[in-house]
Scaffold this motif. Structure first.
Motif, PDB file in Angstrom:
ATOM      1  N   THR A 108       0.855  -1.166   0.000  1.00 44.02           N
ATOM      2  CA  THR A 108       0.000   0.000   0.000  1.00 44.02           C
ATOM      3  C   THR A 108       0.905   1.234   0.000  1.00 44.02           C
ATOM      4  O   THR A 108       2.113   1.133   0.223  1.00 44.02           O
ATOM      5  N   LYS A 109       0.323   2.398  -0.236  1.00 42.81           N
ATOM      6  CA  LYS A 109       1.113   3.624  -0.179  1.00 42.81           C
ATOM      7  C   LYS A 109       1.744   3.801   1.194  1.00 42.81           C
ATOM      8  O   LYS A 109       2.881   4.261   1.333  1.00 42.81           O
ATOM      9  N   GLU A 139      -0.475  -3.956  -5.880  1.00 43.22           N
ATOM     10  CA  GLU A 139      -1.173  -3.147  -4.890  1.00 43.22           C
ATOM     11  C   GLU A 139      -2.051  -4.061  -4.044  1.00 43.22           C
ATOM     12  O   GLU A 139      -2.643  -5.022  -4.549  1.00 43.22           O
ATOM     13  N   GLU A 147      -7.301   2.864  -4.433  1.00 42.33           N
ATOM     14  CA  GLU A 147      -6.284   2.414  -5.379  1.00 42.33           C
ATOM     15  C   GLU A 147      -6.849   1.594  -6.540  1.00 42.33           C
ATOM     16  O   GLU A 147      -6.115   1.201  -7.430  1.00 42.33           O
ATOM     17  N   ASP A 152      -2.563   2.867 -11.392  1.00 38.35           N
ATOM     18  CA  ASP A 152      -1.911   2.977 -10.097  1.00 38.35           C
ATOM     19  C   ASP A 152      -0.613   2.188 -10.006  1.00 38.35           C
ATOM     20  O   ASP A 152       0.313   2.594  -9.336  1.00 38.35           O
ATOM     21  N   ASN A 153      -0.560   1.031 -10.658  1.00 40.14           N
ATOM     22  CA  ASN A 153       0.651   0.225 -10.593  1.00 40.14           C
ATOM     23  C   ASN A 153       1.806   0.844 -11.371  1.00 40.14           C
ATOM     24  O   ASN A 153       2.958   0.459 -11.184  1.00 40.14           O
ATOM     25  N   LEU A 156       3.186   2.742  -8.589  1.00 43.60           N
ATOM     26  CA  LEU A 156       3.724   1.782  -7.626  1.00 43.60           C
ATOM     27  C   LEU A 156       5.082   1.262  -8.095  1.00 43.60           C
ATOM     28  O   LEU A 156       6.027   1.131  -7.300  1.00 43.60           O
ATOM     29  N   SER A 157       5.189   0.986  -9.387  1.00 43.52           N
ATOM     30  CA  SER A 157       6.467   0.487  -9.925  1.00 43.52           C
ATOM     31  C   SER A 157       7.545   1.560  -9.822  1.00 43.52           C
ATOM     32  O   SER A 157       8.711   1.260  -9.532  1.00 43.52           O
ATOM     33  N   ARG A 159       7.686   3.990  -7.545  1.00 47.28           N
ATOM     34  CA  ARG A 159       8.064   4.112  -6.134  1.00 47.28           C
ATOM     35  C   ARG A 159       8.920   2.923  -5.691  1.00 47.28           C
ATOM     36  O   ARG A 159       9.819   3.069  -4.854  1.00 47.28           O
ATOM     37  N   THR A 160       8.640   1.758  -6.257  1.00 46.39           N
ATOM     38  CA  THR A 160       9.459   0.591  -5.950  1.00 46.39           C
ATOM     39  C   THR A 160      10.867   0.761  -6.503  1.00 46.39           C
ATOM     40  O   THR A 160      11.850   0.339  -5.887  1.00 46.39           O
TER      41      THR A 160
END
Length: 264
Positions: A108-109, A139, A147, A152-153, A156-157, A159-160
């Protein structure tokens, strides 16, 4: 392009929902077979690979067809819970054929924004990769109400990538890359093969009113590129359904857009 691949040790591959599923809405096992083979090749080149995979909700819909038209948030989250099992089972069965073990990480965020939790995620990532296990991240849609929406992914990618210190982010999408305007509306649309300044590109690219630019597709990829720009992470966008798409790019033969990062 070959030089970027050569210098990239840490690679994140993000897979969109339309890429991992077929026209029938079910998991595309032929795509997964191809992906597993490409990941095996990358590992053989001493690359470290992390996968960020969408597709849980679509897989859930194809599993529990009677819920396909349910729009209640509780049903959407339930579909993600069901589909995540189906999705990971597909990855596990296909990747083990290549001698690759996988692991699931649901984020999650809050996991990435909280210092202690993000450190735990980071430590888990490094442990899995050091033990030659391929982490597959998604997510945690069963608890993230906000989300469940397109794109969104992509973030997410990105941020990863920051968390792990990735050198290269590869978007396996349903498009060849970023065009100067929407190729679905304009036949003379030109693929932008190389983007050095993503901020200037965002000002100039026009995809039309009906494009995915404003609804999550290209828009979130550009947002991801802007986020990663100061970290020096390069981004490649290419069509995931193209056979051996990653290896073709590795060999300088593939069709794609390269967005250059610039470490500040």
């Amino acid at each position: 392009m070959e030089e970027i691949f050569k210098n990239s040790k840490k690679i994140i591959i993000k897979i969109g929902s339309s890429t991992i599923t077929g026209e029938d809405g079910k998991i595309d096992y032929e795509f997964l077979e191809n992906l597993a083979s490409e990941v095996k090749t990358l590992v053989g080149l001493e690359k470290q690979v992390v996968i960020v995979s969408s597709g849980a909700r679509i897989a859930g819909v194809s599993t529990i067809e009677k819920w396909s038209k349910k729009e209640d948030m509780s049903y959407k989250q339930a579909l993600c819970a069901i589909g995540q099992v189906e999705l990971m089972d597909g990855y596990r069965k296909i990747f083990i054929k290549q001698g690759l073990h996988i692991a699931q990480i649901l984020l999650t965020k809050a996991d990435l924004e909280n210092e202690k939790r993000s450190l735990n995620v980071k430590n888990t990532l490094f442990t899995l990769i050091n033990e030659n296990v391929i982490p597959i991240i998604n997510e945690n849609d069963t608890v993230c109400v906000d989300e469940i929406k397109i794109g969104d992914n992509d973030m997410l990618s990105a941020r990863t990538c920051i968390l792990w210190g990735a050198d290269l982010l590869i978007f396996l999408s349903d498009i060849d890359g970023i065009f100067d305007k929407n190729p679905k509306e304009f036949k003379d649309a030109k693929l932008l093969k190389y983007i050095e300044d993503i901020f200037e590109c965002e000002k100039n690219v026009s995809c039309g009113q009906k494009s995915s630019f404003g609804t999550g597709g290209i828009k979130t990829k550009i947002q991801a590129a802007k986020l990663l720009h100061p970290y020096g992470t390069n981004i490649i966008i290419t069509k995931g359904k193209t056979p051996k798409s990653i290896i073709q790019i590795l060999e300088g033969k593939g069709v794609c857009t390269l967005i250059k990062g610039e470490k500040l």
